[in-house]
Design a protein around this motif. Structure first.
Motif, short mmCIF file in Angstrom:
data_model
loop_
_atom_site.label_atom_id
_atom_site.label_comp_id
_atom_site.label_asym_id
_atom_site.label_seq_id
_atom_site.Cartn_x
_atom_site.Cartn_y
_atom_site.Cartn_z
N MET A 137 39.46 35.63 20.74
CA MET A 137 39.03 34.31 21.21
C MET A 137 37.50 34.25 21.15
O MET A 137 36.83 34.87 21.96
CB MET A 137 39.50 34.07 22.65
CG MET A 137 40.99 33.89 22.80
SD MET A 137 41.52 33.89 24.54
CE MET A 137 40.50 32.58 25.25
N PRO A 138 36.93 33.52 20.19
CA PRO A 138 35.46 33.40 20.13
C PRO A 138 34.91 32.86 21.44
O PRO A 138 35.41 31.89 22.00
CB PRO A 138 35.24 32.40 18.99
CG PRO A 138 36.49 32.47 18.17
CD PRO A 138 37.60 32.74 19.13
N GLY A 139 33.88 33.54 21.96
CA GLY A 139 33.29 33.08 23.20
C GLY A 139 33.88 33.71 24.45
O GLY A 139 33.48 33.38 25.56
N PHE A 140 34.84 34.63 24.26
CA PHE A 140 35.38 35.33 25.43
C PHE A 140 35.27 36.84 25.19
O PHE A 140 35.70 37.34 24.15
CB PHE A 140 36.84 34.98 25.70
CG PHE A 140 37.39 35.65 26.94
CD1 PHE A 140 37.27 35.03 28.18
CD2 PHE A 140 37.97 36.91 26.88
CE1 PHE A 140 37.73 35.65 29.33
CE2 PHE A 140 38.44 37.54 28.02
CZ PHE A 140 38.32 36.90 29.25
N GLY A 141 34.69 37.53 26.14
CA GLY A 141 34.60 38.99 26.06
C GLY A 141 34.96 39.61 27.39
O GLY A 141 34.58 39.08 28.44
N PRO A 142 35.73 40.70 27.39
CA PRO A 142 36.11 41.35 28.65
C PRO A 142 34.88 41.81 29.44
O PRO A 142 33.86 42.17 28.87
CB PRO A 142 36.94 42.56 28.18
CG PRO A 142 37.38 42.22 26.79
CD PRO A 142 36.28 41.38 26.21
N VAL A 143 34.98 41.77 30.76
CA VAL A 143 33.92 42.23 31.65
C VAL A 143 34.37 43.52 32.33
O VAL A 143 35.46 43.59 32.90
CB VAL A 143 33.60 41.16 32.72
CG1 VAL A 143 32.65 41.71 33.77
CG2 VAL A 143 33.01 39.92 32.06
N ALA A 144 33.54 44.55 32.24
CA ALA A 144 33.87 45.83 32.86
C ALA A 144 33.91 45.71 34.38
O ALA A 144 33.10 44.99 34.97
CB ALA A 144 32.86 46.89 32.44
N ASP A 145 34.84 46.41 34.99
CA ASP A 145 34.96 46.47 36.46
C ASP A 145 35.09 45.08 37.09
O ASP A 145 34.56 44.82 38.17
CB ASP A 145 33.75 47.19 37.07
CG ASP A 145 33.57 48.60 36.52
OD1 ASP A 145 34.59 49.31 36.39
OD2 ASP A 145 32.43 48.98 36.21
N ALA A 146 35.81 44.19 36.41
CA ALA A 146 35.94 42.81 36.88
C ALA A 146 36.67 42.71 38.21
O ALA A 146 36.45 41.75 38.97
CB ALA A 146 36.66 41.97 35.83
N LEU A 147 37.53 43.68 38.53
CA LEU A 147 38.29 43.62 39.78
C LEU A 147 37.38 43.71 40.99
O LEU A 147 37.63 43.08 42.01
CB LEU A 147 39.34 44.73 39.83
CG LEU A 147 40.23 44.77 41.08
CD1 LEU A 147 41.05 43.49 41.20
CD2 LEU A 147 41.14 46.00 41.05
N GLY A 148 36.30 44.49 40.88
CA GLY A 148 35.39 44.66 42.00
C GLY A 148 35.91 45.68 43.00
O GLY A 148 36.89 46.39 42.77
#
Length: 278
Positions: free
Chosen positions: A251-262
């Motif tokens: 999906m152009p414009g979407f990238g996973p974020v590390a440690d998103a759960l917090g």
């Protein structure tokens, strides 16, 4: 009162990709949305980026799914929602106001539009003078009620990543000054930065929610007189994570974020608000 809050959903029509990816997309989005809408609540709220490209097709598709539930759904605009068509056309398609306030017996709910219009180059947030003046009036008119504010973009220097370029609302100083002018404080809910984060500053709590493609989940907000309890509900499902991973990287414009759960402290909050003492 009970609220269900959905993080950045990024519903994508996926006009490209293999048939397998498109099938996985349908399964994942419909499963997450069904789980969210099954939650009993007075209002079901999207904190923005409900869609990925903000096209009329995406908006019509997801609103046709939402219509099946007959839930009281509120769509806070996100920057992705406003990429493709003017805001007045979005309102016509969705039947939703850009910003509004709802008075309830124990709380005042305020929903902001922090987005720019059709600006793919700058995904940061902003509030114009008209909406800032409206917000001041709403906070001044909140009396002793609890205030729950909802906007897609974070307030500068509050939740995780909110000091980074294009990851907060402008004008940054004036907005925080307006918030802090309310002696009783309140709670501000946001998304945009794709990571769970809860921060307390002065009399305000700032609650940021991760994107559903990173953390399939939603929050539940229970409001009683003088008390607010926020919990985090993971969405379970056989094959859900595999389905998401099979298409979200394309999906152009979407990238996973590390440690998103917090951390645990970014998921659950229970507070007694100062306004209850009056």
């Amino acid at each position: 009162m009970r609220l269900a809050l959905l993080g950045d959903f990024h519903y994508s029509s996926m006009s490209h990709g293999t048939e397998e990816m498109k099938a996985a997309r349908v399964r994942a989005y419909e499963h997450m949305l069904e789980a969210f809408l099954k939650e009993e609540a007075d209002f079901h709220i999207s904190i923005g980026d409900l869609t990925h490209e903000g096209t009329a097709q995406e908006l019509r598709s997801i609103y046709s799914i939402l219509a099946r539930s007959e839930r009281n759904f509120i769509h806070v605009l996100g920057n992705h929602d406003t990429y493709s068509i003017p805001k007045h056309e979005i309102s016509t398609l969705t039947g939703q106001d850009r910003y509004r306030a709802i008075d309830t017996p124990h709380a005042k709910l305020i929903f902001l539009d922090t987005t720019q219009e059709m600006n793919r180059e700058d995904w940061g947030g902003e509030l114009d003078g008209e909406q800032l003046a409206w917000l001041k009036d709403q906070l001044a008119d909140s009396y002793e009620k609890q205030v729950l504010l909802f906007g897609h973009h974070p307030v500068f220097d509050t939740t995780a990543r909110s000091t980074l370029d294009k990851l907060y609302v402008r004008p940054q100083d004036e907005l925080k000054s307006i918030f802090n002018s309310r002696p009783e404080g309140g709670i501000y809910f946001c998304g945009h930065n794709h990571i769970n984060s809860i921060v307390e500053q002065g009399k305000w709590h700032y609650v940021q929610t991760a994107a559903c493609l990173d953390v399939p989940a939603y929050r539940v907000i229970e409001v009683h007189e003088g008390k607010v309890a926020i919990t985090h509900r993971l969405i379970q499902g056989a094959g859900l994570i595999d389905d998401i991973q099979s298409f979200c990287s394309d999906m152009p414009g979407f990238g996973p974020v590390a440690d998103a759960l917090g951390e645990e402290s970014d998921l659950i909050l229970s507070i007694q608000l100062a306004s209850a003492a009056h």
